[in-house]
Design an enzyme around this catalytic site. Structure first.
Site, PDB file in Angstrom:
ATOM      1  N   ASP A 287      32.233  42.856  68.079  1.00 44.49           N
ATOM      2  CA  ASP A 287      32.669  41.955  67.038  1.00 44.49           C
ATOM      3  C   ASP A 287      34.293  42.797  66.775  1.00 44.49           C
ATOM      4  OD1 ASP A 287      32.779  40.375  64.464  1.00 44.49           O
ATOM      5  OD2 ASP A 287      33.439  42.499  63.668  1.00 44.49           O
ATOM      6  N   GLY A 288      35.136  41.663  66.648  1.00 39.17           N
ATOM      7  CA  GLY A 288      36.532  42.277  66.520  1.00 39.17           C
ATOM      8  C   GLY A 288      36.912  43.365  65.311  1.00 39.17           C
TER       9      GLY A 288
ATOM     10  N   GLU B 183      35.587  40.610  73.092  1.00 41.80           N
ATOM     11  CA  GLU B 183      34.914  39.438  72.811  1.00 41.80           C
ATOM     12  C   GLU B 183      33.445  39.576  72.655  1.00 41.80           C
ATOM     13  OE1 GLU B 183      33.390  35.958  72.716  1.00 41.80           O
ATOM     14  OE2 GLU B 183      35.622  36.066  73.200  1.00 41.80           O
TER      15      GLU B 183
ATOM     16  N   ASP C 172      42.490  36.220  67.728  1.00 39.53           N
ATOM     17  CA  ASP C 172      42.289  34.821  68.268  1.00 39.53           C
ATOM     18  C   ASP C 172      40.951  34.543  68.162  1.00 39.53           C
ATOM     19  OD1 ASP C 172      42.710  32.213  69.180  1.00 39.53           O
ATOM     20  OD2 ASP C 172      42.946  32.754  71.154  1.00 39.53           O
TER      21      ASP C 172
END
Length: 533
Positions: free
Chosen positions: A356-357, A331, A374
């Site tokens: 960051d994903g 997250e 998501d």
């Protein structure tokens, strides 16, 4: 030009230029946070903000130069700075009401691109005038500071340098200090106070007491009293938290049954916690199908990675229904994670990394049985998490029998919509792609895995003993459709996610408003008010 002792050594002029540049950038960043809860914080909204502010500054430069040539009186400039300061201080008092009023007026008159026009109108009304006034500062100061042609280049260069340095600080200070610590409202008040102090110092040092000083001081105090609140959703009565982080406006609502997080847009639900641990009735429930597809009942442990953990709705559901899962969450907003532990009962067993994903995937080598993507933010998805290159990276981090589940927030019947782009892009990377529309919402869940995906799903479904989950999985199964790739593909070089998201939102708003437009057309404003009650 009138002689003022404070201007003789030019230092005060440079200081004025410095804080003027700082305030312009602070107001620009504050504008994005003021508008975000109503119009999102997408690149489109940023473009509108930057564009309108540049218009204001350009007009201010023209007016300031002509005014200084015609009447080179520094009293006029510092009077304009007082007016700009008071206007900026008024923004937290009346800005949100202006936005609501403009939105209400336009929603029944604009047939397309509502968010664009509403955001543009709000920017024009709220921000153009004070920034126009601040745009007059530089050309005026050039007039007051240039003594001769011999040193005009040096003087103008110094003014530009002070403005630029102030702008740099005005960029970082609100983002990393004032907005996260004090909120957008107080940020506006702080920079209004700085501008007001400049003018007060100028007039008082010249032993000039003008009505503007007294009126300005009184109005600023009133603005501080009524404008310090961070409440954007002033009509809400059940908020348990409202605040801001580096990335988001955050709102937590609670009732007897659930706790809900909304970010940036006032009416959306980004995460939720159901107090009795029942299903949410949202897309998180459908996403649980990924556990069955990952052969949850035939493995000792299932490793799960959630990119966009939010407050942990999906991880909480997995932990509640299955005892053989190890969950990692990513997250980017650390404040959301703190809210997850404080209000949403996120388990300490869930490891959450603030990152960051995509950058997280680049930094690790581990593979997972389930990866959930998501990462929707506001009305769209970060472009770097919507491309072929990103989903190729996800595939590299899945076990051979692993499953990826992607939440697509805005399904639409329009050709070339954002869900179609995402699905086509994913289908370029994975051979077996299945989608299911979430009942009662605009969400669509997408699942990818190996060629035995559906057989594994059915085998594990049949082992489920929880009646609620049995019914849910049967519903998912009956609506799952294999997806066949089209030609709408996004890459790191070209991923127009903001425009695609805006089109869907525009369509959704149009559909919702059409009913009320008909009432307004047939019964007038009285009928509309009755219908809204």
């Amino acid at each position: 030009m009138k002689e003022r002792p404070i201007l003789k050594n030019k230092i005060f002029l440079y200081i004025t230029e410095f804080f003027s540049g700082m305030s312009v950038m602070a107001v620009e960043l504050g504008a994005s946070r003021l508008l975000a809860p109503y119009f999102s914080s997408s690149q489109i909204v940023w473009t509108i903000i930057i564009g309108t502010i540049m218009i204001a500054m350009a007009l201010g430069n023209i007016f300031g130069g002509r005014s200084a040539d015609k009447n080179p009186n520094p009293d006029k400039l510092y009077g304009r700075i007082i007016i700009a300061a008071i206007w900026i201080a008024l923004i937290p008092v009346v800005g949100k009401y202006i936005i609501i009023g403009i939105s209400a007026a336009l929603i029944f008159t604009v047939n397309s691109n509502f968010l664009v026009w509403a955001a543009f109108a709000a920017c024009m009304v709220i921000f153009v005038f004070p920034l126009f006034l601040l745009g007059t500062v530089t050309p005026s100061l050039v007039k007051y500071s240039v003594d001769s042609l011999e040193d005009n280049g040096k003087t103008v260069g110094n003014l530009g340098a002070f403005n630029t340095i102030g702008s740099i600080i005005g960029t970082f200070l609100p983002t990393f200090v004032t907005i996260p610590a004090w909120g957008t409202s107080i940020t506006f008040l702080v920079f209004a106070a700085i501008l007001l102090s400049l003018s007060f110092i100028y007039f008082l040092s010249s032993k000039i007491i003008v009505k503007k000083l007294i009126v300005g001081a009184v109005l600023f105090v009133i603005c501080c009293i009524f404008g310090h609140s961070t409440a954007f959703a002033f009509w809400e009565s059940n908020l348990v938290y409202e605040g801001e982080s580096i990335y988001n406006y955050l709102q937590v609502k609670e009732n007897d049954n659930e706790v809900i997080l909304s970010t940036n847009v006032l009416f959306g639900v980004q995460s939720m916690f159901v107090k009795d641990n029942s299903l949410t009735g949202m897309y998180y429930d459908y996403a649980l199908a990924s556990a069955y597809m990952a052969d949850i009942y035939h493995k000792d442990n299932v490793d799960v990675l959630i990119l966009g953990n939010g407050t942990g709705t999906f991880s909480t559901q997995l932990n509640h229904h299955f005892d053989n899962v190890t969950i990692e969450g990513v997250e980017i907003d650390e404040k959301i994670t703190k809210l997850a532990y404080e209000y949403f009962e996120l388990s300490d067993n869930v490891t959450v990394t603030t990152y960051d994903g995509r950058a997280y995937l680049q930094a690790i080598d581990k593979k997972y049985d389930i990866i959930m993507v998501d990462a929707y933010q506001d009305i769209t998805i970060p472009f770097q998490m919507s491309t072929i290159e990103f989903f190729t990276m996800v595939k590299q981090h899945l076990n051979d029998d692993g499953v990826m589940v992607v939440n697509m927030n805005m399904r639409s019947t329009q050709e070339g919509n954002i869900s179609q782009y995402l699905s086509d892009t994913i289908a370029q990377v994975f051979s077996d792609v299945y989608t299911v529309d979430v009942s009662g919402s605009t969400n669509r869940e997408l699942f990818v895995g190996n060629k035995d995906l559906m057989n594994i799903f059915h085998n594990n479904m049949n082992l489920e003993k929880n009646k609620e989950l049995q019914i849910l999985m049967s519903r998912v199964d009956s609506h799952l459709e294999q997806y066949h790739s089209g030609n709408y593909v996004m890459t790191d070089d070209k991923a127009p996610v903001e425009l695609l998201g805006m089109k869907v939102i525009d369509s959704l708003i149009g559909n919702e408003v059409e009913y009320y437009k008909k009432i307004y057309d047939t019964e007038g404003i009285k009928g509309l008010i009755e219908a809204l009650q």
